[in-house]
Design a protein around this motif. Structure first.
Motif, PDB file in Angstrom:
ATOM      1  N   ALA A 124      -2.221  -4.422  -5.513  1.00 42.33           N
ATOM      2  CA  ALA A 124      -2.749  -3.087  -5.813  1.00 42.33           C
ATOM      3  C   ALA A 124      -2.396  -2.078  -4.738  1.00 42.33           C
ATOM      4  N   VAL A 125      -2.305  -2.529  -3.482  1.00 44.25           N
ATOM      5  CA  VAL A 125      -2.006  -1.613  -2.362  1.00 44.25           C
ATOM      6  C   VAL A 125      -0.582  -1.794  -1.856  1.00 44.25           C
ATOM      7  N   LEU A 126       0.246  -2.475  -2.623  1.00 48.55           N
ATOM      8  CA  LEU A 126       1.605  -2.785  -2.205  1.00 48.55           C
ATOM      9  C   LEU A 126       2.378  -1.513  -1.856  1.00 48.55           C
ATOM     10  N   GLY A 127       2.954  -1.491  -0.659  1.00 54.23           N
ATOM     11  CA  GLY A 127       3.767  -0.373  -0.234  1.00 54.23           C
ATOM     12  C   GLY A 127       3.017   0.756   0.422  1.00 54.23           C
ATOM     13  N   LYS A 128       1.685   0.687   0.450  1.00 49.96           N
ATOM     14  CA  LYS A 128       0.884   1.791   1.002  1.00 49.96           C
ATOM     15  C   LYS A 128       0.166   1.414   2.287  1.00 49.96           C
ATOM     16  N   THR A 129       0.187   0.144   2.656  1.00 50.74           N
ATOM     17  CA  THR A 129      -0.519  -0.315   3.850  1.00 50.74           C
ATOM     18  C   THR A 129       0.470  -0.812   4.893  1.00 50.74           C
ATOM     19  N   ASN A 130       0.097  -0.641   6.160  1.00 54.91           N
ATOM     20  CA  ASN A 130       0.917  -1.206   7.225  1.00 54.91           C
ATOM     21  C   ASN A 130       0.454  -2.621   7.541  1.00 54.91           C
ATOM     22  N   PRO A 131       1.187  -3.393   8.345  1.00 55.81           N
ATOM     23  CA  PRO A 131       0.811  -4.790   8.606  1.00 55.81           C
ATOM     24  C   PRO A 131      -0.580  -4.954   9.209  1.00 55.81           C
ATOM     25  N   VAL A 132      -0.983  -4.042  10.091  1.00 50.81           N
ATOM     26  CA  VAL A 132      -2.317  -4.143  10.686  1.00 50.81           C
ATOM     27  C   VAL A 132      -3.385  -4.033   9.602  1.00 50.81           C
ATOM     28  N   VAL A 178      -9.929  -0.732  -2.763  1.00 53.23           N
ATOM     29  CA  VAL A 178      -9.229  -0.363  -1.533  1.00 53.23           C
ATOM     30  C   VAL A 178      -8.157   0.682  -1.825  1.00 53.23           C
ATOM     31  N   SER A 179      -7.410   0.492  -2.886  1.00 50.34           N
ATOM     32  CA  SER A 179      -6.328   1.416  -3.232  1.00 50.34           C
ATOM     33  C   SER A 179      -6.844   2.821  -3.522  1.00 50.34           C
ATOM     34  N   SER A 180      -8.058   2.921  -4.062  1.00 52.62           N
ATOM     35  CA  SER A 180      -8.613   4.235  -4.397  1.00 52.62           C
ATOM     36  C   SER A 180      -8.859   5.091  -3.168  1.00 52.62           C
ATOM     37  N   ARG A 181      -8.938   4.479  -1.995  1.00 52.54           N
ATOM     38  CA  ARG A 181      -9.188   5.227  -0.751  1.00 52.54           C
ATOM     39  C   ARG A 181      -7.900   5.676  -0.085  1.00 52.54           C
ATOM     40  N   PHE A 182      -6.748   5.271  -0.609  1.00 54.60           N
ATOM     41  CA  PHE A 182      -5.471   5.682  -0.035  1.00 54.60           C
ATOM     42  C   PHE A 182      -4.921   6.876  -0.817  1.00 54.60           C
ATOM     43  N   PRO A 183      -4.214   7.778  -0.129  1.00 58.80           N
ATOM     44  CA  PRO A 183      -3.611   8.917  -0.834  1.00 58.80           C
ATOM     45  C   PRO A 183      -2.691   8.439  -1.946  1.00 58.80           C
ATOM     46  N   LYS A 184      -2.773   9.101  -3.074  1.00 55.42           N
ATOM     47  CA  LYS A 184      -1.979   8.706  -4.228  1.00 55.42           C
ATOM     48  C   LYS A 184      -0.543   9.203  -4.073  1.00 55.42           C
ATOM     49  N   PRO A 185       0.448   8.339  -4.314  1.00 56.19           N
ATOM     50  CA  PRO A 185       1.852   8.767  -4.177  1.00 56.19           C
ATOM     51  C   PRO A 185       2.278   9.659  -5.323  1.00 56.19           C
ATOM     52  N   ALA A 186       3.411  10.296  -5.162  1.00 55.13           N
ATOM     53  CA  ALA A 186       3.964  11.131  -6.224  1.00 55.13           C
ATOM     54  C   ALA A 186       4.277  10.278  -7.443  1.00 55.13           C
ATOM     55  N   LEU A 381      -7.581   5.206  13.679  1.00 53.93           N
ATOM     56  CA  LEU A 381      -7.299   4.077  14.563  1.00 53.93           C
ATOM     57  C   LEU A 381      -6.195   3.182  14.019  1.00 53.93           C
ATOM     58  N   PHE A 382      -6.112   3.046  12.685  1.00 51.47           N
ATOM     59  CA  PHE A 382      -5.164   2.115  12.065  1.00 51.47           C
ATOM     60  C   PHE A 382      -3.885   2.794  11.586  1.00 51.47           C
ATOM     61  N   LYS A 383      -3.723   4.080  11.911  1.00 51.58           N
ATOM     62  CA  LYS A 383      -2.462   4.781  11.651  1.00 51.58           C
ATOM     63  C   LYS A 383      -1.986   4.593  10.212  1.00 51.58           C
ATOM     64  N   THR A 384      -2.705   5.199   9.283  1.00 52.36           N
ATOM     65  CA  THR A 384      -2.342   5.110   7.879  1.00 52.36           C
ATOM     66  C   THR A 384      -0.909   5.591   7.648  1.00 52.36           C
ATOM     67  N   VAL A 387       2.359   9.380   3.140  1.00 49.51           N
ATOM     68  CA  VAL A 387       2.810   9.196   1.758  1.00 49.51           C
ATOM     69  C   VAL A 387       4.335   9.203   1.674  1.00 49.51           C
ATOM     70  N   SER A 388       4.968   9.977   2.513  1.00 50.49           N
ATOM     71  CA  SER A 388       6.435  10.042   2.490  1.00 50.49           C
ATOM     72  C   SER A 388       7.086   8.735   2.899  1.00 50.49           C
ATOM     73  N   LYS A 389       6.323   7.854   3.575  1.00 42.80           N
ATOM     74  CA  LYS A 389       6.862   6.567   4.020  1.00 42.80           C
ATOM     75  C   LYS A 389       6.376   5.402   3.159  1.00 42.80           C
ATOM     76  N   TYR A 390       5.687   5.690   2.050  1.00 37.54           N
ATOM     77  CA  TYR A 390       5.278   4.626   1.140  1.00 37.54           C
ATOM     78  C   TYR A 390       6.507   3.892   0.589  1.00 37.54           C
ATOM     79  N   PHE A 391       6.320   2.597   0.296  1.00 37.67           N
ATOM     80  CA  PHE A 391       7.318   1.792  -0.429  1.00 37.67           C
ATOM     81  C   PHE A 391       8.678   1.761   0.270  1.00 37.67           C
ATOM     82  N   ASP A 392       8.672   1.689   1.593  1.00 34.31           N
ATOM     83  CA  ASP A 392       9.938   1.741   2.331  1.00 34.31           C
ATOM     84  C   ASP A 392       9.988   0.610   3.359  1.00 34.31           C
ATOM     85  N   ASP A 393      10.904  -0.318   3.149  1.00 32.04           N
ATOM     86  CA  ASP A 393      11.087  -1.438   4.079  1.00 32.04           C
ATOM     87  C   ASP A 393      11.510  -0.968   5.466  1.00 32.04           C
TER      88      ASP A 393
END
Length: 406
Positions: A124-132, A178-186, A381-384, A387-393
């Motif tokens: 559900a949060v794939l591509g929107k979260t960092n490893p931490v 959890v996903s509902s609390r993250f900014p929605k991508p384009a 603290l967790f450096k969200t 949105v411009s960097k979502y889904f980017d390896d």
């Protein structure tokens, strides 16, 4: 690029090392009894579950064009950490809460099955979260899932092996919260899309999941052979129904890979609640058909109406792949239980109320704790991830050249 993420090197390695040291210390402190003469779960049964987690979900999460490394790599990382945490929780429940003793192989299998909830939430949060954020979400979710299981077992008298099968419900709704609390991508982002190569790899994961799902549902079941054939028939019918509905619901009358990739698994999710209790395979076949219908039609309704209204972005479609079929399985369990216990009305009422309550409790705990976890993960603290960097390896992985294929 990774160099633009200054806290990556200073946070991720030390967090992983800290958790590993904690796991080692607690494993040393907590006593264990390895002298088991008879294994209740065989290694092949555990292997089926492990294959599902590592290979099945690892490939299944490679559904985005430029997030293949992270989808498979982070999946392995959180499973390796989460299973260790889950095993420690099992030991704590046994030694400090007086739960029934289980041999090591069964505890390992139960820990791996429990990790399915976390892997589903990751979709559900794939591509929107960092490893931490992913690591912290894994630790929090596995602890809360065990608390939910303990509440169902302690207060509603639900059997232990049945509470484990709530992984689909808990994982889907925790991840959505959890996903509902993250900014929605384009909506029309180039990176938030698939390619034929990523679809093919994701379909490979679906095939692994489809093959090993009967072993998953039967690993902790009392009647394993019955669980295997009921799950297989439910999966078979859901796969056939997925192909039928995919043709009927597309404008050009062609198969759509997203339908096939998701709906063929819905029967296995639904059958997990009743796999070892259904006496006739035709019942499992009906459940597989209904699950596939819900998965395909639900994708249209939820993606077009519910998710935009609630501002929820479900990257891998876990709601209609695992959440709704899980609800169907819980309802089917109550109905079949009512038919079986129809002659004993007082006991019937208690059983129905308990099982409905367990389903509602699981979803409620998942939603509430998921919302809280999402709010915490979005702290500065967790450096969200922007949105411009979502889904980017390339935000996390080193590339010798641009990863055009993903």
């Amino acid at each position: 690029m990774a160099s633009n993420y200054p806290n990556f090197r200073r946070s991720v390695p030390w967090l992983i090392l800290f958790l590993e040291v904690v796991f080692i210390i607690f494993t040393y402190i907590l006593p264990s009894d390895d002298e088991v003469s008879l294994l209740s779960v065989t290694y092949p049964a555990f292997q089926d579950v492990n294959h599902m987690l590592i290979l099945g979900f690892g490939f299944f999460l490679i559904c985005l064009r430029r997030y293949g490394f992270s989808g498979a790599g982070f999946n392995l990382l959180i499973i390796a950490l989460g299973v260790q945490c889950s095993m420690l929780i099992e030991d704590v429940l046994f030694f400090y809460l007086g739960s029934q003793y289980e041999d090591t192989m069964r505890k390992m299998t139960k820990a791996a099955v429990s990790m399915t909830a976390v892997v589903i939430s990751t979709g559900a949060v794939l591509g929107k979260t960092n490893p931490v954020q992913l690591i912290l979400m894994t630790i929090v979710e596995i602890i809360v899932f065990y608390i939910s299981r303990w509440m169902n077992s302690r207060f509603l008298q639900i059997a232990g092996n049945m509470t484990v099968m709530h992984v689909h419900l808990f994982g889907a709704y925790f991840g959505l919260a959890v996903s509902s609390r993250f900014p929605k991508p384009a909506l029309r982002s180039e990176k938030n899309a698939s390619t034929p190569k990523s679809d093919l790899l994701s379909m490979l994961g679906t095939l692994f999941l489809w093959i090993f799902w009967p072993g998953f549902n039967s690993a902790l079941a009392e009647s394993r052979s019955r669980a295997v054939y009921n799950t297989y028939f439910a999966l078979a019918v859901s796969a056939v129904t997925a192909f039928v509905l995919s043709v009927l619901t597309t404008k050009d009358g062609r198969f759509r890979m997203t339908h096939i990739r998701s709906a063929v698994l819905a029967g296995g999710v639904t059958a997990g609640f009743v796999a070892d209790s259904v006496e006739h395979p035709w019942i499992a076949m009906i459940l597989g058909l209904l699950a596939s219908v819900i998965a395909v039609l639900g994708s249209y309704c939820l993606q077009g109406c519910l998710h935009p209204a609630l501002k929820i972005h479900d990257t891998a479609g876990v709601h209609f792949t695992f959440g709704l079929p899980g609800v169907l399985g819980a309802l089917a369990q109550v109905i079949l239980l009512a038919i079986k216990e129809w002659a004993t009305m007082p006991r019937l009422a208690e059983l129905v109320v308990n099982h409905i309550g367990a389903c509602c409790l699981t979803i409620s705990v998942a939603l509430i704790t998921g919302l809280i976890t999402g709010l915490i993960l979005n702290l500065k603290l967790f450096k969200t991830v922007p949105v411009s960097k979502y889904f980017d390896d390339q935000f996390y992985w080193e590339f010798p050249h641009l990863a055009v294929g993903f």
